[in-house]
Design an enzyme around this catalytic site. Structure first.
Site, short mmCIF file in Angstrom:
data_model
loop_
_atom_site.label_atom_id
_atom_site.label_comp_id
_atom_site.label_asym_id
_atom_site.label_seq_id
_atom_site.Cartn_x
_atom_site.Cartn_y
_atom_site.Cartn_z
N ARG A 233 -43.73 18.69 -62.07
CA ARG A 233 -43.50 17.52 -61.26
C ARG A 233 -42.61 16.53 -62.00
NH1 ARG A 233 -43.99 19.73 -57.46
NH2 ARG A 233 -45.48 19.61 -55.75
N GLU A 262 -35.69 12.54 -56.48
CA GLU A 262 -35.01 13.74 -55.96
C GLU A 262 -34.35 13.42 -54.61
OE1 GLU A 262 -37.82 16.97 -55.93
OE2 GLU A 262 -38.02 17.00 -58.11
N HIS A 280 -35.20 21.82 -57.84
CA HIS A 280 -36.59 22.02 -57.41
C HIS A 280 -36.77 23.38 -56.71
CE1 HIS A 280 -40.47 19.62 -56.37
NE2 HIS A 280 -40.73 20.90 -56.57
#
Length: 526
Positions: A233, A262, A280
């Protein structure tokens, strides 16, 4: 609580196996993507399935009145305000195992790429250069890998990197050293671990204690040239601190799949020559996407059948709640809590002391304490009081709960029970004590404020509970008035005297409107 969910909104692109399983099991499924928070509130569904793009905020959760269940088709629940969901009594679940292998494999790829500078060498060659000297790498054999977080993914990474000859050490406050030894990881405290590691990989959730876990102080304790991988994370690593460590060469490289923001805006970090990065992609494999979709759908099905599931996020007692052997004790505590609330006349904050008697209930203190709260609290949130939100709402209301276990079996007017619960309510100058037990599937009231019932009284139907002075004539008049009035009395019980008063319980066909004689009276429908 959850077993009546029938309508599901899937707000993001999820593998079609999810909707297929749900529909085959009788759910009404709607796929609608790209919705705003306002649009989510306007939709009236029992449940919601999201991935990571849908932001289920406190505003959305506090405005909804129909939502009972949120499923995250994946592991992390950063995009769901779990505290707000808990306050609203909404269950949150995830698919903890679906993306394990994909995330572990990407982590291993990062470690290998950092050791051999694969990404940088590839970019150099594509730019027309033939530079072998700059991209001298190192072997993984004999290097030490520190795994922070020894859950599913951390263990899979450790197992795979052991095959490269790496020594694996780790930290996880929930995994004892003897357990980590079984999968080849030697456990250490964090301060011991930092200076031992050649490589560090992170596999913990983003929660307040892990925010910026990797920071300037930690990086200064590490070996010079340590390499760090984060496929867990964004936010666990302080990105500014990492950039400083890279520039000073304290950190020898970083593999990043997740970022504090993000899409990321820290271009200096992304562009650093010792950083390899991906957008990601931890769960971005065909296999993982199908697995998480299937896993979340199957958990919805199990919940609708009244079963527990492995992905519970915000209701730690859910497994116990679903256990058949706890069913009647839970119901008993709810009823006693409801009766206790009616006995208390003060509006001051309540202190609840739950004493569990008998070895069979020894491990159920937390569950039965919450069951008592569910019955005790008369106010409601939008979704009502339930086993998810009762503890947090009680805390907000100043209600304190403590639980104790007693080996001594309850004795009431010569009667014995192998197990029982005693609930004491304290508020202001008032104090009331209720004792109950269970025989088979029958819930029984043993005593109120020290006044015993012989035999114990079943807690069922519409109960009129009253306290009057210990006067047989007064009790007889009261009974006659009930019998000749509109109420149809099925049964009646009188307690032993206590402080010159007795408790009476009448089971009536329907509620009564008023009574003038008793010192105190109330009624509840069970």
């Amino acid at each position: 609580m959850i077993n009546n969910i029938r309508t599901v909104l899937i707000s993001e692109k999820v593998d079609s196996i999810c909707a297929k399983i749900l529909r085959e099991n009788g759910f009404e499924v709607t796929n609608k993507t790209g919705m705003t928070g306002r649009e989510l509130v306007d939709e009236k569904y029992d449940s919601l399935i999201v991935r990571s793009a849908t932001k289920v905020t406190a505003d959305v959760l506090e405005a909804t009145t129909s939502l009972k269940l949120i499923g995250r088709a994946g592991t992390g629940v950063d995009n769901i305000d779990c505290d707000a969901a808990t306050r609203q009594g909404i269950l949150v679940i995830n698919a903890p195992g679906g993306n394990t292998l994909s995330a572990a494999e990407l982590t291993c790829c990062m470690i290998i790429s950092l050791s051999r500078k694969i990404a940088q060498a590839c970019a150099s060659l594509k730019a027309g250069l033939w530079d072998r000297k700059t991209y001298m790498g190192e072997e993984l054999q004999g290097k030490t890998l520190a795994v922070i977080g020894l859950g599913r993914i951390g263990r899979e990474v450790a197992s795979r990197m052991q095959s490269f000859g790496m020594k694996t050490i780790g930290f996880d406050p929930l995994v004892p050293p003897e357990e980590s030894n079984t999968f080849g990881v030697e456990s250490f405290q964090l301060d011991q671990l930092w200076p031992m590691a050649d490589y560090i990989t992170i596999h913990v959730p983003l929660i307040p204690p892990t925010k910026h876990m990797i920071n300037d102080v930690v990086l200064s304790k590490c070996r010079k040239g340590v390499k760090i991988v984060n496929c867990a994370r964004g936010g666990i690593i302080d990105e500014d601190a990492l950039l400083r460590a890279l520039e000073s060469e304290q950190c020898g490289g970083a593999g990043l799949d997740v970022f504090e923001e993000e899409p990321p805006k820290n271009s200096a970090l992304l562009q650093h020559s010792k950083v390899i990065c991906t957008p990601h992609l931890g769960a971005s494999t065909k296999e993982a996407q199908k697995r998480v979709a299937e896993e979340i759908a199957l958990q919805f099905v199990e919940l609708s059948k009244g079963h527990s599931v492995p992905g519970i996020v915000n209701a730690p007692i859910f497994d116990q709640l679903q256990a058949a052997e706890n069913k009647y004790w839970v119901k008993l505590c709810q009823i006693l809590g409801k009766l206790g609330d009616k006995l208390v006349t003060s509006d001051e904050h309540k202190n609840v002391i739950l004493s569990i008697q008998g070895t069979s209930l020894e491990r159920n203190g937390t569950l039965l304490g919450i069951a008592t709260l569910v019955g005790l609290m008369s106010y409601k949130s939008n979704n009502g009081i339930n086993f998810i939100n009762a503890p947090s709402l009680a805390k907000e209301s100043g209600i304190k709960v403590s639980t104790h276990h007693k080996e001594v079996l309850v004795r009431c007017d010569g009667q014995y029970s192998s197990a029982a619960v005693e609930i004491k309510l304290e508020t202001g100058n008032e104090s009331h004590v209720l004792v109950g037990t269970v025989e088979g599937s029958v819930l029984l009231l043993c005593s109120i404020d020290g006044a015993c019932f012989n035999p114990y009284q079943p807690l069922q139907g519409n109960l009129v509970v009253m306290k009057i002075n210990d006067d047989k004539n007064l009790g007889l008049e009261l009974f006659k008035s009930l019998m000749t009035g509109e109420a149809c009395v099925h049964s009646a019980a009188i307690s032993t005297p206590f402080n010159e008063q007795r408790w009476y319980i009448f089971n009536t066909k329907s509620p009564i409107v008023s009574l003038k004689q008793p010192v105190f009276w109330t009624q509840l429908m069970i």
